[in-house]
Design a protein around this motif. Structure first.
Motif, PDB file in Angstrom:
ATOM      1  N   HIS A  33      14.743   7.494   3.901  1.00 28.66           N
ATOM      2  CA  HIS A  33      14.904   7.846   2.494  1.00 28.66           C
ATOM      3  C   HIS A  33      13.798   7.273   1.609  1.00 28.66           C
ATOM      4  O   HIS A  33      13.931   7.229   0.387  1.00 28.66           O
ATOM      5  N   GLY A  34      12.702   6.848   2.226  1.00 36.56           N
ATOM      6  CA  GLY A  34      11.542   6.390   1.473  1.00 36.56           C
ATOM      7  C   GLY A  34      11.644   4.978   0.938  1.00 36.56           C
ATOM      8  O   GLY A  34      10.871   4.580   0.065  1.00 36.56           O
ATOM      9  N   ILE A  35      12.576   4.201   1.449  1.00 38.45           N
ATOM     10  CA  ILE A  35      12.728   2.807   1.036  1.00 38.45           C
ATOM     11  C   ILE A  35      11.842   1.958   1.949  1.00 38.45           C
ATOM     12  O   ILE A  35      11.951   2.035   3.168  1.00 38.45           O
ATOM     13  N   THR A  36      10.968   1.162   1.346  1.00 34.24           N
ATOM     14  CA  THR A  36      10.055   0.321   2.113  1.00 34.24           C
ATOM     15  C   THR A  36      10.735  -0.996   2.487  1.00 34.24           C
ATOM     16  O   THR A  36      11.216  -1.720   1.616  1.00 34.24           O
ATOM     17  N   ASN A  37      10.780  -1.285   3.778  1.00 33.99           N
ATOM     18  CA  ASN A  37      11.300  -2.562   4.268  1.00 33.99           C
ATOM     19  C   ASN A  37      10.204  -3.610   4.112  1.00 33.99           C
ATOM     20  O   ASN A  37       9.164  -3.508   4.756  1.00 33.99           O
ATOM     21  N   VAL A  38      10.425  -4.614   3.272  1.00 31.54           N
ATOM     22  CA  VAL A  38       9.426  -5.656   3.029  1.00 31.54           C
ATOM     23  C   VAL A  38       9.708  -6.886   3.888  1.00 31.54           C
ATOM     24  O   VAL A  38       8.825  -7.398   4.559  1.00 31.54           O
ATOM     25  N   GLY A  39      10.950  -7.382   3.871  1.00 32.61           N
ATOM     26  CA  GLY A  39      11.279  -8.557   4.666  1.00 32.61           C
ATOM     27  C   GLY A  39      12.761  -8.849   4.667  1.00 32.61           C
ATOM     28  O   GLY A  39      13.476  -8.538   3.707  1.00 32.61           O
TER      29      GLY A  39
END
Length: 108
Positions: A33-39
């Motif tokens: 869904h276009g959510i960026t996993n950062v940490g």
């Protein structure tokens, strides 16, 4: 880019369950869904030991709203959540804050 800082406080003994759900399913569904996993983090010192802390990224506030709406309505997510909570709820409380990087932040 904006970031969302989220803390999931789990019910007693359920931190391994939330970690498994994120590791095995949620991160991939976020990306869909276009959510960026950062940490993703757990605390060793200075915080409660029953919390999953994570940061995700969005292009802007409108993107955040669209992405969360799509995620919440995703049938795969509904199935994963139901299956992971078959033995009971995992999360007691959720805290979240949206963050905008300063002009000098290395993370933009």
């Amino acid at each position: 880019m904006i970031y969302e800082y989220r803390v999931y406080e789990t019910l007693p003994g359920r931190l391994p369950n939330i970690n498994a759900r994120f590791r095995d399913h949620t991160m991939r569904i976020f990306e869909k869904h276009g959510i960026t996993n950062v940490g993703y983090f757990t605390a060793d010192v200075g915080d409660y030991s029953d919390r999953l802390i994570y940061i995700i990224g969005f292009e802007d506030a409108a993107h955040r709203e669209r992405a969360w709406e799509a995620f919440r309505n995703d049938p795969e997510w509904a199935k994963v959540r139901a299956e992971s909570e078959a033995d009971g709820l995992i999360v007691r409380r959720v805290f979240n804050t949206t963050l905008t990087p300063t002009d000098y932040s290395p993370l933009q």
